[in-house]
Design a protein around this motif. Structure first.
Motif, PDB file in Angstrom:
ATOM      1  N   THR A  52       0.915  -1.025   0.527  1.00 21.12           N
ATOM      2  CA  THR A  52      -0.387   0.011  -0.205  1.00 21.12           C
ATOM      3  C   THR A  52       1.085   0.827  -0.080  1.00 21.12           C
ATOM      4  OG1 THR A  52      -1.946  -1.164   1.081  1.00 21.12           O
ATOM      5  CG2 THR A  52      -1.534   1.441   0.971  1.00 21.12           C
ATOM      6  N   SER A  54       0.879   4.971   0.675  1.00 16.23           N
ATOM      7  CA  SER A  54       0.766   6.290   0.799  1.00 16.23           C
ATOM      8  C   SER A  54       1.777   7.490   1.015  1.00 16.23           C
ATOM      9  CB  SER A  54       0.295   6.174   1.927  1.00 16.23           C
ATOM     10  OG  SER A  54       1.210   6.107   3.599  1.00 16.23           O
ATOM     11  N   GLN A  55       0.550   8.271   0.155  1.00 21.26           N
ATOM     12  CA  GLN A  55       1.539   9.492  -0.547  1.00 21.26           C
ATOM     13  C   GLN A  55       0.705  11.211   0.338  1.00 21.26           C
ATOM     14  OE1 GLN A  55       0.495   9.898  -4.138  1.00 21.26           O
ATOM     15  NE2 GLN A  55       1.348   8.646  -5.203  1.00 21.26           N
ATOM     16  N   HIS A 138      -1.263  11.607   5.773  1.00 21.50           N
ATOM     17  CA  HIS A 138      -0.977  10.713   4.740  1.00 21.50           C
ATOM     18  C   HIS A 138      -1.906   9.603   4.076  1.00 21.50           C
ATOM     19  CE1 HIS A 138       2.737  10.841   5.182  1.00 21.50           C
ATOM     20  NE2 HIS A 138       2.451  11.636   6.578  1.00 21.50           N
ATOM     21  N   LYS A 139      -3.019   9.778   2.656  1.00 18.07           N
ATOM     22  CA  LYS A 139      -3.556   9.411   2.292  1.00 18.07           C
ATOM     23  C   LYS A 139      -3.139   8.025   1.433  1.00 18.07           C
ATOM     24  CE  LYS A 139      -6.707  10.190  -1.756  1.00 18.07           C
ATOM     25  NZ  LYS A 139      -7.144  11.277  -2.923  1.00 18.07           N
ATOM     26  N   THR A 140      -3.553   7.321   1.402  1.00 22.16           N
ATOM     27  CA  THR A 140      -3.451   5.625   1.034  1.00 22.16           C
ATOM     28  C   THR A 140      -3.767   6.070  -0.818  1.00 22.16           C
ATOM     29  OG1 THR A 140      -3.580   4.456   3.291  1.00 22.16           O
ATOM     30  CG2 THR A 140      -3.710   3.524   1.055  1.00 22.16           C
ATOM     31  N   SER A 141      -3.344   5.930  -1.672  1.00 17.96           N
ATOM     32  CA  SER A 141      -3.630   6.274  -2.997  1.00 17.96           C
ATOM     33  C   SER A 141      -3.570   5.466  -3.897  1.00 17.96           C
ATOM     34  CB  SER A 141      -2.409   7.300  -3.654  1.00 17.96           C
ATOM     35  OG  SER A 141      -0.990   6.254  -3.499  1.00 17.96           O
ATOM     36  N   SER A 142      -3.633   3.962  -3.356  1.00 15.68           N
ATOM     37  CA  SER A 142      -3.285   2.739  -4.783  1.00 15.68           C
ATOM     38  C   SER A 142      -2.193   1.574  -3.401  1.00 15.68           C
ATOM     39  CB  SER A 142      -2.360   2.846  -5.946  1.00 15.68           C
ATOM     40  OG  SER A 142      -0.872   3.378  -5.723  1.00 15.68           O
ATOM     41  N   LYS A 143      -2.310   0.572  -4.133  1.00 13.51           N
ATOM     42  CA  LYS A 143      -1.407  -0.672  -4.080  1.00 13.51           C
ATOM     43  C   LYS A 143      -0.659  -0.902  -4.994  1.00 13.51           C
ATOM     44  CE  LYS A 143      -4.818  -3.043  -0.284  1.00 13.51           C
ATOM     45  NZ  LYS A 143      -5.378  -3.790   0.003  1.00 13.51           N
TER      46      LYS A 143
END
Length: 177
Positions: A52, A54-55, A138-143
């Motif tokens: 995962t 996170s950005q 911190h936003k979880t953007s993608s896997k």
């Protein structure tokens, strides 16, 4: 004859121990044999894992600008302008519309004096800015799929085995006993 039988029994009892010491698969507690085999790779299947990502993202509220008016215009000037405008409106209107002319003249007169008062900067403006307030989250953007290693099937001495390797194997792999 007793000597022959005793010798044969003693030879049979000691011979497995003598052979065991020379065989490679014999282990005792003080020594281990470390053999290396070269095994043929039959199949190598990639194994993936998902990470995962996170950005950080920064959210800022817009700057607030506050206006403050310090009005210092003369209210009596607007009243005088309304009276003069009412008199002119009354004089300029005909007999049927004297009341309406007076009201319209008074409104126009006081409005004109107010605008002239504002144009002469009889009031001041103060601008005050409030600094931005920012928050970083911190936003979880993608896997993301990432290669973890390989599941390797190999043949050793006619039998199939499986193991895990972090690197892609070639035609042969080394197996340690």
């Amino acid at each position: 004859m007793k000597l022959l039988i005793t010798s044969a029994i003693l030879l049979l009892a000691v011979s497995p121990l003598a052979l065991a010491k020379h065989q490679n698969n014999y282990h005792n507690s003080s020594q281990h044999s470390h053999r290396e085999f070269k095994a043929k790779v039959i199949n190598a299947t990639p194994i993936y894992k998902y990470l995962t990502v996170s950005q950080p993202q920064t959210y800022c509220e817009p700057a607030v600008i506050r206006k403050t008016y310090n009005q210092s215009h003369d209210k009596s000037a607007a009243i005088v302008g309304g009276i003069i405008g009412g008199v002119i409106g009354h004089a300029a209107s005909d007999r049927k519309h004297k009341g309406l002319g007076t009201i319209v003249g008074a409104v126009i007169g006081s409005s004109l004096v107010h605008n002239i008062d504002n144009a002469n900067n009889k009031y001041s403006r103060t601008y005050q800015t409030v600094p931005n307030s920012c928050v970083t989250r911190h936003k979880t953007s993608s896997k993301v799929r990432v290669l973890d290693g390989y599941e390797v099937t190999y043949r050793l001495q006619g039998k199939l085995y499986q193991t895990f390797s972090q690197h892609k194997p070639t035609k042969y792999i080394r197996i340690y006993d």
